[in-house]
Design a protein around this motif. Structure first.
Motif, PDB file in Angstrom:
ATOM      1  N   ARG A   5      38.637  38.892  48.929  1.00  0.00           N
ATOM      2  CA  ARG A   5      39.730  39.327  49.783  1.00  0.00           C
ATOM      3  C   ARG A   5      40.556  38.119  50.191  1.00  0.00           C
ATOM      4  NH1 ARG A   5      43.426  43.033  50.731  1.00  0.00           N
ATOM      5  NH2 ARG A   5      44.354  42.722  52.787  1.00  0.00           N
ATOM      6  N   LEU A   6      41.849  38.185  49.913  1.00  0.00           N
ATOM      7  CA  LEU A   6      42.779  37.116  50.229  1.00  0.00           C
ATOM      8  C   LEU A   6      43.925  37.700  51.047  1.00  0.00           C
ATOM      9  CD1 LEU A   6      42.888  35.683  46.604  1.00  0.00           C
ATOM     10  CD2 LEU A   6      41.745  34.594  48.548  1.00  0.00           C
ATOM     11  N   PRO A   7      44.763  36.871  51.655  1.00  0.00           N
ATOM     12  CA  PRO A   7      45.903  37.407  52.407  1.00  0.00           C
ATOM     13  C   PRO A   7      46.798  38.285  51.524  1.00  0.00           C
ATOM     14  CG  PRO A   7      45.581  35.089  52.931  1.00  0.00           C
ATOM     15  CD  PRO A   7      44.658  35.401  51.789  1.00  0.00           C
ATOM     16  N   GLY A   8      46.864  39.568  51.832  1.00  0.00           N
ATOM     17  CA  GLY A   8      47.749  40.477  51.129  1.00  0.00           C
ATOM     18  C   GLY A   8      47.239  41.039  49.820  1.00  0.00           C
ATOM     19  N   VAL A   9      46.059  40.618  49.378  1.00  0.00           N
ATOM     20  CA  VAL A   9      45.592  41.067  48.064  1.00  0.00           C
ATOM     21  C   VAL A   9      44.080  40.920  47.963  1.00  0.00           C
ATOM     22  CG1 VAL A   9      45.814  38.807  46.945  1.00  0.00           C
ATOM     23  CG2 VAL A   9      46.055  40.893  45.583  1.00  0.00           C
ATOM     24  N   THR A  10      43.456  41.817  47.198  1.00  0.00           N
ATOM     25  CA  THR A  10      42.033  41.713  46.870  1.00  0.00           C
ATOM     26  C   THR A  10      41.921  41.602  45.360  1.00  0.00           C
ATOM     27  OG1 THR A  10      41.330  43.001  48.797  1.00  0.00           O
ATOM     28  CG2 THR A  10      39.788  42.851  46.954  1.00  0.00           C
ATOM     29  N   ASP A  67      48.904  44.596  48.776  1.00  0.00           N
ATOM     30  CA  ASP A  67      49.295  45.264  50.013  1.00  0.00           C
ATOM     31  C   ASP A  67      50.799  45.518  50.081  1.00  0.00           C
ATOM     32  OD1 ASP A  67      46.643  45.059  50.623  1.00  0.00           O
ATOM     33  OD2 ASP A  67      46.880  43.584  52.226  1.00  0.00           O
ATOM     34  N   ASP A  68      51.600  44.595  49.536  1.00  0.00           N
ATOM     35  CA  ASP A  68      53.053  44.712  49.639  1.00  0.00           C
ATOM     36  C   ASP A  68      53.687  45.413  48.439  1.00  0.00           C
ATOM     37  OD1 ASP A  68      52.748  42.785  47.706  1.00  0.00           O
ATOM     38  OD2 ASP A  68      53.830  41.203  48.781  1.00  0.00           O
ATOM     39  N   GLY A  69      52.875  45.851  47.470  1.00  0.00           N
ATOM     40  CA  GLY A  69      53.411  46.537  46.305  1.00  0.00           C
ATOM     41  C   GLY A  69      54.223  45.656  45.373  1.00  0.00           C
ATOM     42  N   ASP A  70      54.072  44.335  45.493  1.00  0.00           N
ATOM     43  CA  ASP A  70      54.835  43.386  44.672  1.00  0.00           C
ATOM     44  C   ASP A  70      54.105  43.130  43.357  1.00  0.00           C
ATOM     45  OD1 ASP A  70      56.352  41.399  43.565  1.00  0.00           O
ATOM     46  OD2 ASP A  70      56.217  40.019  45.274  1.00  0.00           O
ATOM     47  N   THR A  74      56.341  36.721  39.900  1.00  0.00           N
ATOM     48  CA  THR A  74      56.125  35.832  41.044  1.00  0.00           C
ATOM     49  C   THR A  74      55.010  36.351  41.935  1.00  0.00           C
ATOM     50  OG1 THR A  74      58.420  35.072  41.037  1.00  0.00           O
ATOM     51  CG2 THR A  74      57.210  34.838  43.093  1.00  0.00           C
ATOM     52  N   GLY A  75      54.967  37.681  42.149  1.00  0.00           N
ATOM     53  CA  GLY A  75      53.907  38.255  42.968  1.00  0.00           C
ATOM     54  C   GLY A  75      52.533  38.034  42.358  1.00  0.00           C
TER      55      GLY A  75
END
Length: 320
Positions: A5-10, A67-70, A74-75
């Motif tokens: 688990r990382l900021p904004g993404v797993t 989490d942000d759907g990016d 780049t995402g």
């Protein structure tokens, strides 16, 4: 497999127990619609050379959506960088295929401290004239097309879908073992049950198309020119998704590059010819070590079908 688990993404990661302690770390990044499994054969062949770990990009394999759907290039690159920073594994030997090649190029350009060497298999870098066979994949990125395709192909079996993908991605689909085919069918059946399956595919395809249109310092070719790491480029002569003609442009763009051409390979040479790819990577390590303090020449290798089948590489060198 393990999950981080990382900021904004797993992210889910697949690794092999290193043959011995102290091996340099390697990270493998798959292409559109793929997963960390795409690198399994190559990882086996690099036992004793590197400490291998392959990532499932957000929304693919066993990794949930970001989490942000990016799903932009780049995402995805940001997710890889966050993992490497958190794990403290850098600098790594970074591998990328297709979309993963574009991601790895961006990571290498913006965070050279994280990359020891770069190996790109059919990287998705911008082409002026996209191959006709690649157009349907690019069209997945157009809003509404994925939903339309799903409706039009709702009667297709998983076996039919997998056969179509393998015909598109392999130079010779007959090289796929029955076991590998069955696994691919089972994995597709599992993935199609996920509510975000087509969304991840469509948004990532759109991300590749958008990356092709970026200019200036954010353009992928401009970023390729900024890569400092010794780079191995691998292109397949039967690739229906990335133009074989782009190989020479790539060799000119990456400042410290070696080019391996495989005339009989398709889009996933690391799956079709893992012995050859592993041998080329070992050669990259040797060359990078011996040329650490000198300007690089671009060796251009070509392997015919007989050599590829036996895993032998015969290379000729030319000046860049």
């Amino acid at each position: 497999m393990r999950s981080v688990r990382l900021p904004g993404v797993t992210l889910s990661l697949r690794s092999r127990r290193p043959a011995r302690a102290g091996l340099p770390p390697a990270l493998y990044v798959h292409g559109l619609g793929g997963s960390s499994q795409n690198w399994s054969q190559l990882m086996v062949r690099l036992d004793g050379v590197v400490d291998s770990e392959a990532v499932d990009l957000p929304g693919f394999g066993d990794s949930p959506p970001p989490d942000d759907g990016d799903y932009s290039v780049t995402g995805h690159a940001r997710a890889v960088i966050r993992y490497l920073d958190a794990a403290g594994r850098g600098p790594v030997h970074l591998f990328g295929n297709s979309l993963g090649g574009a991601v790895a190029t961006r990571v290498s350009a913006v965070r050279p401290d994280l990359v020891r060497t770069l190996t790109l298999v059919s990287p998705a870098l911008p082409e002026l004239r996209v191959q006709r066979t690649a157009v349907p994949t690019a069209l997945l990125g157009v809003p509404g097309v994925a939903a339309l395709f799903t409706r039009l192909t709702k009667e297709w079996t998983a076996e039919q879908r997998v056969s179509g993908v393998m015909a598109l991605c392999y130079g010779d689909p007959a090289r796929v073992s029955p076991e590998a085919f069955r696994y691919a069918v089972e994995e597709l059946e599992r993935r199609q049950q996920l509510p975000y399956f087509w969304d991840a595919m469509a948004r990532s395809a759109r991300g590749v198309v958008n990356a092709y249109t970026l200019g200036g310092q954010h353009g992928l070719w401009r970023q390729a020119e900024r890569v400092l790491a010794p780079t191995l480029l691998i292109y397949g002569g039967r690739d229906q998704l990335v133009g074989y003609r782009m190989a020479q442009k790539a060799a000119r763009s990456f400042r410290d590059s070696r080019l391996l051409s495989l005339p009989d390979a398709g889009h996933v040479a690391m799956m079709e010819y893992p012995d050859v790819v592993a041998g080329a990577f070992r050669e990259l390590l040797t060359q990078a070590g011996s040329a650490a303090s000198a300007d690089a020449v671009v060796p251009v290798g070509s392997v015919d079908s007989g050599e590829a089948a036996g895993g032998d590489v015969t290379a000729t060198s030319t000046g860049s």
